[in-house]
Motif scaffolding. Structure first.
Motif, mmCIF file in Angstrom:
data_model
loop_
_atom_site.group_PDB
_atom_site.id
_atom_site.type_symbol
_atom_site.label_atom_id
_atom_site.label_comp_id
_atom_site.label_asym_id
_atom_site.label_seq_id
_atom_site.Cartn_x
_atom_site.Cartn_y
_atom_site.Cartn_z
ATOM 1 N N ALA A 1 -23.390 -16.045 -0.930
ATOM 2 C CA ALA A 1 -23.629 -15.285 0.299
ATOM 3 C C ALA A 1 -22.355 -14.571 0.738
ATOM 4 O O ALA A 1 -22.384 -13.400 1.124
ATOM 5 C CB ALA A 1 -24.138 -16.209 1.406
ATOM 6 N N GLU A 2 -21.234 -15.270 0.651
ATOM 7 C CA GLU A 2 -19.948 -14.665 1.002
ATOM 8 C C GLU A 2 -19.604 -13.527 0.039
ATOM 9 O O GLU A 2 -19.114 -12.479 0.450
ATOM 10 C CB GLU A 2 -18.869 -15.754 0.956
ATOM 11 C CG GLU A 2 -17.562 -15.364 1.580
ATOM 12 C CD GLU A 2 -16.608 -16.545 1.640
ATOM 13 O OE1 GLU A 2 -15.532 -16.459 1.027
ATOM 14 O OE2 GLU A 2 -16.938 -17.550 2.312
ATOM 15 N N GLU B 1 -21.764 -11.662 -1.695
ATOM 16 C CA GLU B 1 -22.640 -10.522 -1.441
ATOM 17 C C GLU B 1 -22.183 -9.759 -0.195
ATOM 18 O O GLU B 1 -22.200 -8.527 -0.173
ATOM 19 C CB GLU B 1 -24.090 -10.981 -1.283
ATOM 20 C CG GLU B 1 -25.066 -9.825 -1.247
ATOM 21 C CD GLU B 1 -26.501 -10.271 -1.429
ATOM 22 O OE1 GLU B 1 -27.233 -9.581 -2.143
ATOM 23 O OE2 GLU B 1 -26.882 -11.313 -0.857
ATOM 24 N N ASP B 2 -21.720 -10.485 0.800
ATOM 25 C CA ASP B 2 -21.230 -9.851 2.023
ATOM 26 C C ASP B 2 -19.974 -9.018 1.754
ATOM 27 O O ASP B 2 -19.744 -8.010 2.401
ATOM 28 C CB ASP B 2 -20.952 -10.921 3.080
ATOM 29 C CG ASP B 2 -20.696 -10.340 4.439
ATOM 30 O OD1 ASP B 2 -21.490 -9.476 4.870
ATOM 31 O OD2 ASP B 2 -19.703 -10.742 5.075
ATOM 32 N N SER B 3 -19.178 -9.433 0.766
ATOM 33 C CA SER B 3 -17.929 -8.734 0.468
ATOM 34 C C SER B 3 -18.102 -7.533 -0.460
ATOM 35 O O SER B 3 -17.183 -6.719 -0.591
ATOM 36 C CB SER B 3 -16.912 -9.700 -0.152
ATOM 37 O OG SER B 3 -17.246 -9.977 -1.503
ATOM 38 N N GLU C 1 -18.771 -4.023 -1.790
ATOM 39 C CA GLU C 1 -18.742 -2.721 -1.128
ATOM 40 C C GLU C 1 -20.002 -1.925 -1.397
ATOM 41 O O GLU C 1 -20.391 -1.076 -0.614
ATOM 42 C CB GLU C 1 -17.507 -1.948 -1.557
ATOM 43 C CG GLU C 1 -16.247 -2.564 -0.992
ATOM 44 C CD GLU C 1 -15.038 -1.687 -1.154
ATOM 45 O OE1 GLU C 1 -15.181 -0.510 -1.545
ATOM 46 O OE2 GLU C 1 -13.943 -2.182 -0.893
ATOM 47 N N THR D 1 -26.005 -5.182 -4.254
ATOM 48 C CA THR D 1 -26.327 -6.584 -4.028
ATOM 49 C C THR D 1 -25.844 -7.391 -5.212
ATOM 50 O O THR D 1 -25.238 -6.854 -6.139
ATOM 51 C CB THR D 1 -27.852 -6.751 -3.904
ATOM 52 O OG1 THR D 1 -28.434 -6.371 -5.161
ATOM 53 C CG2 THR D 1 -28.428 -5.911 -2.777
#
Length: 108
Positions: free
Chosen positions: A28-29, A31-33, A35, A38
């Motif tokens: 999850a971290e 995917e959040d990072s 740019e 997915t």
């Protein structure tokens, strides 16, 4: 020692063997990072050999964090990674493969 059956990968950083693992929280971290895209597009870039050094670094950081490390990507900017950039890319690819491997495929 890393256990590939549980998705772990080992990598020597600054002379210390580390265990990396893409836990759900680390994914999850990660995917959040990203740019762009997915996790699926990240996997596609690796499969096509079109990944960037940013992709490799993001995967290594996520794997380290999944393995209990509390650092950031800035902590790795001057780190000595065994095998250099190719060693890091290989570990990143193994992390992805092991994280998304089905249990029945692991028996083979």
């Amino acid at each position: 020692m890393a256990n590939p059956w549980t998705g772990e990968v080992s990598l020597v950083i600054d002379g210390e063997r580390r265990v990396l693992k893409l836990t759900l929280g680390a994914l999850a971290e990660l995917e959040d990072s990203l740019e762009e895209g997915t996790l699926v597009t990240l996997v596609e870039r690796f499969e096509a050999g079109a990944f960037s050094s940013r992709d490799v670094l993001a995967l290594i950081v996520a794997g380290l964090r999944g393995g209990g490390w509390s650092g950031t990507s800035a902590d790795l900017l001057s780190a000595e990674i065994a095998g250099g950039p190719m060693g890091a890319a290989k570990a990143a690819a193994q992390l992805l493969a092991r994280a998304f491997m089905l249990p029945e495929d692991r028996a083979r």
